[in-house]
Design a protein around this motif. Structure first.
Motif, short mmCIF file in Angstrom:
data_model
loop_
_atom_site.label_atom_id
_atom_site.label_comp_id
_atom_site.label_asym_id
_atom_site.label_seq_id
_atom_site.Cartn_x
_atom_site.Cartn_y
_atom_site.Cartn_z
N LEU A 63 -17.26 -2.82 23.31
CA LEU A 63 -17.70 -1.47 22.98
C LEU A 63 -18.25 -0.76 24.20
CD1 LEU A 63 -18.19 0.72 20.91
CD2 LEU A 63 -20.39 -0.36 20.35
N SER A 119 -15.41 0.22 26.36
CA SER A 119 -14.68 1.32 25.75
C SER A 119 -15.39 2.64 25.97
CB SER A 119 -14.50 1.06 24.26
OG SER A 119 -13.70 -0.08 24.02
N LEU A 168 -13.31 3.34 19.80
CA LEU A 168 -12.86 2.04 19.34
C LEU A 168 -11.48 1.65 19.87
CD1 LEU A 168 -13.90 2.44 15.58
CD2 LEU A 168 -15.26 1.48 17.47
#
Length: 227
Positions: free
Chosen positions: A28, A31, A200
């Motif tokens: 995460l 990302s 995501l």
């Protein structure tokens, strides 16, 4: 090179999937970094232009290279943490920038030649369009193999690295198209539902790309990710 004890493709894939859950914070965080770099690119150079393409190579690809290193950790069964992503970024930012520019330069050249041709450029523009377009078409999918492989193998650089990346994509193209297809699906979902979906997308795409590399290399020649 891997010996007879090298894991099979199925074993590598299962190991990667088992390690995804504890690595969610690192995925995460990586990302978010990729998305922030993309947003900065859009703010500095809106639209799909030669300038925005070059900026993406400079800003986005280093973060993506660090995220690919997280995917390598999952494939190797190592712990993947936010700190590990940060160390990967410091180690790989030059590498990621160079690989990003390898893709961005021909794509930028294609966009520039396309703009000239649309504005009345003659037939002399067509060779530039054809060459830069062909290089871009080959380089874009190969980048999905080049980033994980180069992040894991510091001895592979330059022409050797890209030759290996192109070979892997040509050997099993459907595996290496899975990551870009996942990214395109995420962008589509973000446009139709919510922009937050984009956060995501890069992590799973990086995991898919790393899994594609380490399950595609032949058993007798597969260099396992370093411990």
């Amino acid at each position: 090179m891997a010996g007879s004890g090298a894991p099979t493709a199925d074993e590598t894939l299962l190991r990667t999937l088992r390690n995804v859950w504890p690595a969610l914070p690192a995925l995460l965080f990586g990302s978010v970094a990729v998305c922030l770099a993309s947003v900065l690119t859009v703010l500095l150079a809106p639209g799909i232009t030669p300038v925005s393409t070059l900026l993406a190579g400079l800003l986005v690809t280093p973060c993506a290279a660090a995220l690919a290193d997280v995917g390598n950790a999952l494939a190797a069964g190592r712990e993947a943490t936010v700190t590990g992503w940060w160390r990967g970024l410091r180690r790989l930012w030059r590498f990621g920038t160079v690989q990003g520019l390898v893709v961005a330069v021909p794509v930028a050249a294609f966009l520039a030649a396309l703009a000239v041709w649309r504005n009345g450029g003659g037939a002399w523009v067509l060779p530039s369009l054809a060459v830069s377009g062909a290089v871009g078409v080959l380089a874009l999918p190969a980048l999905a193999a080049v980033l994980p492989l180069g992040a894991a193998r510091g001895d592979l650089r330059g022409r050797r690295l890209w030759t290996c990346g192109l070979y892997l994509v040509a050997r099993w193209p459907h595996r290496f198209l899975a990551g870009p297809a996942l990214a395109v699906l995420g962008v589509w979902a973000a446009v139709h539902w919510s922009a937050s979906v984009l956060l995501l997308v890069p992590g799973p795409a990086a995991v898919v790309a790393a899994a594609a590399v380490w399950t595609t290399l032949p058993d007798t020649q597969r260099p396992t990710p370093p411990p």
